[in-house]
Design an enzyme around this catalytic site. Structure first.
Site, PDB file in Angstrom:
ATOM      1  N   ASP A   1     -10.941  -1.596  -5.567  1.00  7.83           N
ATOM      2  CA  ASP A   1     -10.139  -2.820  -5.240  1.00  7.83           C
ATOM      3  C   ASP A   1     -11.038  -3.996  -5.594  1.00  7.83           C
ATOM      4  O   ASP A   1     -11.589  -4.497  -4.541  1.00  7.83           O
ATOM      5  CB  ASP A   1      -9.207  -2.843  -4.249  1.00  7.83           C
TER       6      ASP A   1
ATOM      7  N   HIS B   1      -7.068  -3.188   2.588  1.00  2.71           N
ATOM      8  CA  HIS B   1      -5.748  -3.822   2.751  1.00  2.71           C
ATOM      9  C   HIS B   1      -4.439  -2.812   2.393  1.00  2.71           C
ATOM     10  O   HIS B   1      -4.703  -1.809   1.950  1.00  2.71           O
ATOM     11  CB  HIS B   1      -5.605  -4.650   1.291  1.00  2.71           C
TER      12      HIS B   1
ATOM     13  N   LYS C   1      -5.866 -14.695  -7.876  1.00  2.00           N
ATOM     14  CA  LYS C   1      -7.308 -14.933  -6.842  1.00  2.00           C
ATOM     15  C   LYS C   1      -8.487 -15.655  -7.576  1.00  2.00           C
ATOM     16  O   LYS C   1      -9.320 -16.028  -6.936  1.00  2.00           O
ATOM     17  CB  LYS C   1      -7.560 -13.614  -6.026  1.00  2.00           C
TER      18      LYS C   1
ATOM     19  N   CYS D   1      -2.837  -8.213   6.131  1.00  2.00           N
ATOM     20  CA  CYS D   1      -2.209  -6.866   5.569  1.00  2.00           C
ATOM     21  C   CYS D   1      -3.635  -5.917   5.820  1.00  2.00           C
ATOM     22  O   CYS D   1      -3.533  -5.075   4.821  1.00  2.00           O
ATOM     23  CB  CYS D   1      -2.091  -7.213   3.919  1.00  2.00           C
TER      24      CYS D   1
ATOM     25  N   GLN E   1     -10.518  -9.269  -4.187  1.00  2.00           N
ATOM     26  CA  GLN E   1     -11.357 -10.223  -3.299  1.00  2.00           C
ATOM     27  C   GLN E   1     -12.660 -10.419  -3.770  1.00  2.00           C
ATOM     28  O   GLN E   1     -13.105 -11.488  -3.362  1.00  2.00           O
ATOM     29  CB  GLN E   1     -11.241  -9.552  -1.967  1.00  2.00           C
TER      30      GLN E   1
END
Ligand SMILES: *Cc1c(COP(=O)(O)O)cnc(C)c1O
Length: 404
Positions: free
Chosen positions: A198, A121, A224, A362, A201
């Site tokens: 990260d 991202h 999220k 992104c 997600q």
């Protein structure tokens, strides 16, 4: 087993109409919807507890502080961090990454290398480019294959004694690929590099165990995972958090201030300057409670069903191509129809009340890799249904007819 009809009753927004049609919300990878249980916590906070924390001796302030610190402990337990002070409350993934990137400014020098993956991202690319500009370190990229998976043999070849940091997302937001993060972390540690994952997600679909992963930093956003926007966390190993300098100066992050010298507060407050998103932090905890009550195993099994069904149905449309076809992926389907711009499909779907994402998500480098301007991305959550997928498939068929 998960009772989707009952779950849908928790989400007031799923009752609304968009352009005269029942909302079909398939933009979950951008932000998830909020259940009533979390909305209630937000209303309750502002109705009954609103006060600044960690400062006041008065009852309200103490109650707000307790709720906020209880949320931190919920987050700690959820991610299995060793200590609650290893959980830094931030405004989200982007803030968390910038906090770490800023801290590493003091630790890197010319000749050092940072590895990022080709699946990142933008928020996981730009802070490292800025860090490289500040320090003279070099950014190198772990490449991906046509299936949308990282090429681990190339990763091995990139690792060396110059590698100081490795940054990879746990799951790609554009393609849904689940990266083999444990292997990536082990290999980085063998050359003495730190790893930041990260997890923005991944957290909607699975529970990362930061101790089992042995990860140095893990970041995510609450919005999220059924929580509010503007709040998230940075997990960091205690030793790393002690080593990094503070990110922002201000109230809350200091132990003592004189004009000659300021000493910093202990963890986690050293990284939490200013008044935080108190309500958001408490609601973050409530969102984890909500998802844990449903159960991540149930969520994962159900979402796999949706993914398989959606993939199969969409592939029946002639000229439709799916990007990101790893065996290991979550409920994200990124696709295009030959000769049609993704934006046009998205616009027609919106007229039918179907919310999908169109564009580069992104993740421009991934689009460049496939030589496409973008994709249509449908991302499913545990509150979506097969009949909603049918509506999507019909919508895409109609869009194709209108546009070709
Ligand atoms: C959403 C997302 C981000 C950015 O999260 P913010 O809440 O906007 O900071 C970063 N990385 C991935 C993989 C994401 O999906």
């Amino acid at each position: 087993m998960l009772n989707v009809n009952k779950i849908r009753e928790d989400f007031p927004i799923l009752n609304r109409k968009v352009n005269g049609k029942p909302l079909v919300y398939f933009d979950n990878a951008a932000t998830s919807q909020t259940p009533q249980q979390v909305i209630d916590v937000i209303v309750d906070y502002y109705s009954n507890f609103n006060a600044n924390i960690h400062r006041g001796v008065h009852t309200l302030s103490q109650e707000a502080t307790d709720l906020y610190e209880q949320a931190r402990i919920k987050i700690q337990k959820h991610f299995n961090a060793k200590y609650s002070h290893e959980i830094i409350m931030t405004s989200g993934t982007t803030h968390s990454i910038n906090l770490v990137a800023n801290g590493f400014s003091a630790l890197l020098k010319k000749g050092d290398e940072i590895l990022v993956s080709a699946l990142e991202h933008h928020s996981n690319i730009v802070p490292w480019q800025m860090l490289c500009e500040r320090t003279g370190a070099q950014l190198r990229v772990i490449p991906m294959n046509q299936q949308g998976e990282l090429i681990l043999s190339d990763y091995d070849a990139l690792l060396s004694e110059h590698t100081k940091l490795v940054f990879v997302n746990h799951i790609s937001n554009a393609l849904g690929t689940i990266n083999p993060v444990k292997t990536i972390i082990d290999k980085a540690h063998q050359v003495g590099a730190a790893v930041l994952i990260d997890g923005a997600q991944a957290c909607p679909h699975l529970i990362p165990d930061v101790q089992d992963l042995d990860v140095d930093f893990y970041v995510t956003s609450a919005h999220k995972i059924c929580g509010p926007t503007g709040v998230g966390m940075l997990y960091g190993k205690e030793a790393w958090l002690n080593k990094l300098p503070p990110y922002q100066g201000g109230g809350e992050m200091i132990a003592e201030v004189t004009f000659e010298k300021t000493t910093y507060a202990d963890l986690p407050h050293k990284f939490e300057a200013g008044t935080p998103n108190i309500c958001g932090g408490i609601a973050f905890g409530a969102a984890l409670d909500y998802m844990n009550a449903i159960g991540f195993e149930n969520i994962a099994a159900y979402e796999k069903e949706l993914l398989d069904y959606g993939t199969q149905q969409l592939l029946e449309i002639e000229g439709l191509k799916i990007y990101g076809v790893s065996e290991n992926k979550t409920s994200v389907i990124s696709f295009n129809i030959e000769g049609i711009h993704p934006y046009d499909i998205g616009t027609i779907l919106d007229k039918m009340g179907i919310a999908v994402r169109t564009g580069h998500h992104c993740a421009q480098p991934i689009m460049d890799f496939y030589k496409i301007p973008g994709t249509v991305r449908a991302s499913f959550a545990f509150y979506n249904t097969k009949s909603e997928i049918d509506a999507l498939v019909n919508g895409v068929k109609k869009a194709k007819m209108m546009l070709s």
